[in-house]
Design an enzyme around this catalytic site. Structure first.
Site, PDB file in Angstrom:
ATOM      1  N   GLU A 111     -19.264  56.489  29.323  1.00  0.00           N
ATOM      2  CA  GLU A 111     -19.249  55.270  30.148  1.00  0.00           C
ATOM      3  C   GLU A 111     -19.472  54.019  29.317  1.00  0.00           C
ATOM      4  O   GLU A 111     -20.330  53.190  29.614  1.00  0.00           O
ATOM      5  CB  GLU A 111     -20.300  55.367  31.253  1.00  0.00           C
ATOM      6  CG  GLU A 111     -19.969  56.419  32.281  1.00  0.00           C
ATOM      7  CD  GLU A 111     -20.913  56.398  33.486  1.00  0.00           C
ATOM      8  OE1 GLU A 111     -22.019  55.868  33.383  1.00  0.00           O
ATOM      9  OE2 GLU A 111     -20.503  56.913  34.545  1.00  0.00           O
TER      10      GLU A 111
ATOM     11  N   GLU B 164     -17.233  63.447  35.872  1.00  0.00           N
ATOM     12  CA  GLU B 164     -18.409  63.195  36.716  1.00  0.00           C
ATOM     13  C   GLU B 164     -17.929  62.770  38.093  1.00  0.00           C
ATOM     14  O   GLU B 164     -16.987  61.975  38.203  1.00  0.00           O
ATOM     15  CB  GLU B 164     -19.295  62.056  36.168  1.00  0.00           C
ATOM     16  CG  GLU B 164     -20.019  62.366  34.893  1.00  0.00           C
ATOM     17  CD  GLU B 164     -20.982  61.255  34.473  1.00  0.00           C
ATOM     18  OE1 GLU B 164     -21.488  60.527  35.348  1.00  0.00           O
ATOM     19  OE2 GLU B 164     -21.205  61.128  33.265  1.00  0.00           O
TER      20      GLU B 164
HETATM   21  P1  P53 Z   1     -27.629  58.194  38.294  1.00  0.00           P
HETATM   22  C1  P53 Z   1     -23.967  53.534  36.945  1.00  0.00           C
HETATM   23  C2  P53 Z   1     -22.765  53.589  37.644  1.00  0.00           C
HETATM   24  C3  P53 Z   1     -21.965  54.715  37.560  1.00  0.00           C
HETATM   25  C4  P53 Z   1     -22.378  55.788  36.775  1.00  0.00           C
HETATM   26  O1  P53 Z   1     -26.107  58.163  37.847  1.00  0.00           O
HETATM   27  C5  P53 Z   1     -23.557  55.737  36.079  1.00  0.00           C
HETATM   28  C6  P53 Z   1     -24.362  54.611  36.148  1.00  0.00           C
HETATM   29  C7  P53 Z   1     -25.641  54.505  35.373  1.00  0.00           C
HETATM   30  O2  P53 Z   1     -26.655  55.231  35.964  1.00  0.00           O
HETATM   31  O3  P53 Z   1     -23.992  56.709  35.240  1.00  0.00           O
HETATM   32  C8  P53 Z   1     -23.395  57.968  35.175  1.00  0.00           C
HETATM   33  O4  P53 Z   1     -28.272  59.255  37.496  1.00  0.00           O
HETATM   34  C9  P53 Z   1     -23.882  58.587  33.898  1.00  0.00           C
HETATM   35  C10 P53 Z   1     -24.866  59.697  34.096  1.00  0.00           C
HETATM   36  C11 P53 Z   1     -25.649  59.449  35.359  1.00  0.00           C
HETATM   37  C12 P53 Z   1     -24.685  59.525  36.527  1.00  0.00           C
HETATM   38  O5  P53 Z   1     -23.642  58.589  36.379  1.00  0.00           O
HETATM   39  O6  P53 Z   1     -28.128  56.854  37.966  1.00  0.00           O
HETATM   40  O7  P53 Z   1     -22.861  58.991  33.030  1.00  0.00           O
HETATM   41  O8  P53 Z   1     -25.653  59.807  32.951  1.00  0.00           O
HETATM   42  O9  P53 Z   1     -26.714  60.311  35.554  1.00  0.00           O
HETATM   43  C13 P53 Z   1     -25.335  59.318  37.870  1.00  0.00           C
HETATM   44  O10 P53 Z   1     -27.628  58.505  39.737  1.00  0.00           O
END
Ligand code: P53
Length: 474
Positions: free
Chosen positions: A177, A372
């Protein structure tokens, strides 16, 4: 059996080292930036401390102790029928400070064992080199990615990883990201991406573009190094894809939404086309940004384009023209009245996934890889150790349906689907355990209390069925 998804479609799940391994001082591991982030919640950002402070809780130190539980955890993923498992290599296990000349053998050995464990079940490891956890030493001694020297240090790390694991790992990504730092007003986002802590006098936007440039060059260099070591490696970029809609059909809203999306995703243009888009070069000129971008950098970018586009998809955004064309994510987003949001305010929009996949395919003509996707939600375990997470099943079902349409009706080339946090882990944005994404429940609270036992949620059985039917049985 569904024929929409191609043979060898990579069904599985995704995690990142710092969010699940724990063992933050084991095996010679150095301190990473994630080890200095405290527990927060949706209303209170995580603190970024300079040392480990007494009385504060740092959830990544223990995480879910995957460092010791991985054989059991991988067995559960195999039980679901995983074809692929995405994780990252903690830079600090390989180079504890980031600037050593020789790698730490104990750290290398850990990932050998982990990848072997996956391969034992026919699970393909999919690996991110840098996922929000650079060595903290690089922050204090070099200023993180504001320093050009990081390019060489990253190249050393990438070289060691490709040489050591190329027989075991075919699919790689450089920076997770990389475009999250578009929101340069968020201390946490820039710190996680670039290891930069701003001073009040800093021009945040300019510094973000400079750091991102060094990362893009480092990524392009890593692609070349990886291909030289083993031409069969597939090396991708990784983008946080949140499509940005205009709130209305007012022409200025449309124009601004386009610019906002270009701003969030120019990183992809550089990764894939090997050059900066015209609008951004013009923007740098008009802002009088004097960035350190050399001719040699531009050659490296041109010669290090990626093989595929990996991306995360959680939500979409919306904007309204603010009277200028300079997209600022901390102030310019508006609520979209047509979609619901999660308990953490992330706007749930399955159609946005199809929209985004079409947008990227038309623009970049590369295979796409969803690495993801998922719903962060509060789960409740019953006395019988059951977790009835029908909300999570519904979220994924709706997204997989859109994925099918994108492949079947729109001709998108999709490599696989790796939902986030396939086992509960520490949230990146808040540090909480209770923001859960998993098919596998981990009995642990925000402060690391609990039995650490793993339990299968309802979604575990559902996803197993989805994989077995290649996406037919939703
Ligand atoms: P969490 C922001 C927006 C979209 C994805 O996020 C993001 C974030 C930053 O948190 O992060 C990704 O745990 C990232 C993972 C993360 C996951 O999305 O904040 O690649 O490390 O855990 C979910 O709910």
């Amino acid at each position: 059996m569904n024929k929409i998804f191609k043979d060898g479609f990579l069904w599985g799940g995704a995690v990142a080292a710092h969010q699940l391994e724990g063992g933050y001082q084991e095996g010679g591991k150095g301190l990473s930036i994630a080890d200095l982030m405290t527990l927060g919640d949706k209303d209170h950002p995580r603190e970024l401390t300079d040392t480990i402070e007494k009385g504060k809780y740092y959830p990544n130190h223990k995480a879910i102790d995957f460092y010791h539980h991985y054989p059991e955890d991988i067995a559960l993923m195999a039980e679901m029928g995983f074809k692929a498992f995405r994780t990252s290599i903690a830079w600090t296990r390989i180079f504890p400070n980031g600037d050593e000349t020789r790698p730490n053998e104990e750290g290398l050995k850990f990932y050998d064992n982990l990848f072997d464990e996956c391969l034992k079940y026919g699970i393909e490891p999919v690996v991110t080199l840098s996922h929000f956890e650079m060595p903290y030493h690089l922050v204090t001694e070099y200023g993180g990615w504001s320093n050009r020297k990081l390019i060489d240090l990253f190249a050393r790390f990438a070289t060691v990883c490709f040489e050591r694991y190329h027989d075991k790992v075919k699919y790689w990504m450089t920076f997770n990201e990389i475009n999250n730092q578009t929101n340069y007003d968020s201390d946490g986002s820039v710190y996680e991406n670039s290891g930069i802590k701003f001073k009040d006098s800093d021009d945040r936007e300019q510094m973000m573009y400079q750091a991102a440039h060094y990362e893009l060059v480092a990524s392009a260099q890593a692609v070349q190094i990886g291909h030289a070591i083993d031409p069969s490696l597939q090396i991708g970029c990784m983008l946080a894809v949140c499509p940005i809609y205009p709130l209305t059909s007012k022409p200025e809203d449309i124009l601004f939404a386009n610019r906002a999306m270009d701003t969030r995703l120019y990183f992809g243009d550089v990764h894939i086309n090997g050059e900066y888009p015209n609008w951004l070069t013009a923007y740098f000129k008009n802002k009088n940004y004097n960035l350190d971008i050399t001719d040699n950098d531009l050659t490296i970018l041109k010669n290090g384009t990626v093989d595929y586009v990996a991306f995360s998809y959680y939500m979409s955004f919306a904007v309204q023209y603010p009277g200028h064309m300079n997209y600022r994510e901390s102030t310019d987003l508006v609520k979209n009245p047509y979609v619901e949001a999660s308990d953490w305010g992330w706007q749930i929009d399955p159609v946005g996934l199809r929209y985004a996949m079409n947008w990227m395919t038309t623009r970049w003509h590369k295979p796409l890889f969803i690495v993801e996707n998922g719903l962060g939600a509060y789960d409740k375990m019953t006395k019988e150790h059951e977790i009835h997470d029908d909300y999570r099943i519904e979220y994924m079902r709706n997204h997989i349906e859109q994925m099918k349409k994108a492949v079947d009706e729109d001709g998108v080339d999709l490599m696989g689907y790796l939902p986030w946090g396939c086992i509960d882990l520490v949230s990146a944005s808040t540090g909480e355990m209770k923001k859960r994404y998993g098919f596998i429940y981990v009995d642990e609270d925000d402060y690391g209390n609990g039995s650490m036992q793993r339990y299968r949620k309802d979604s575990f059985y559902w996803y197993k069925k989805v994989i077995a039917s290649n996406g037919e049985d939703l």
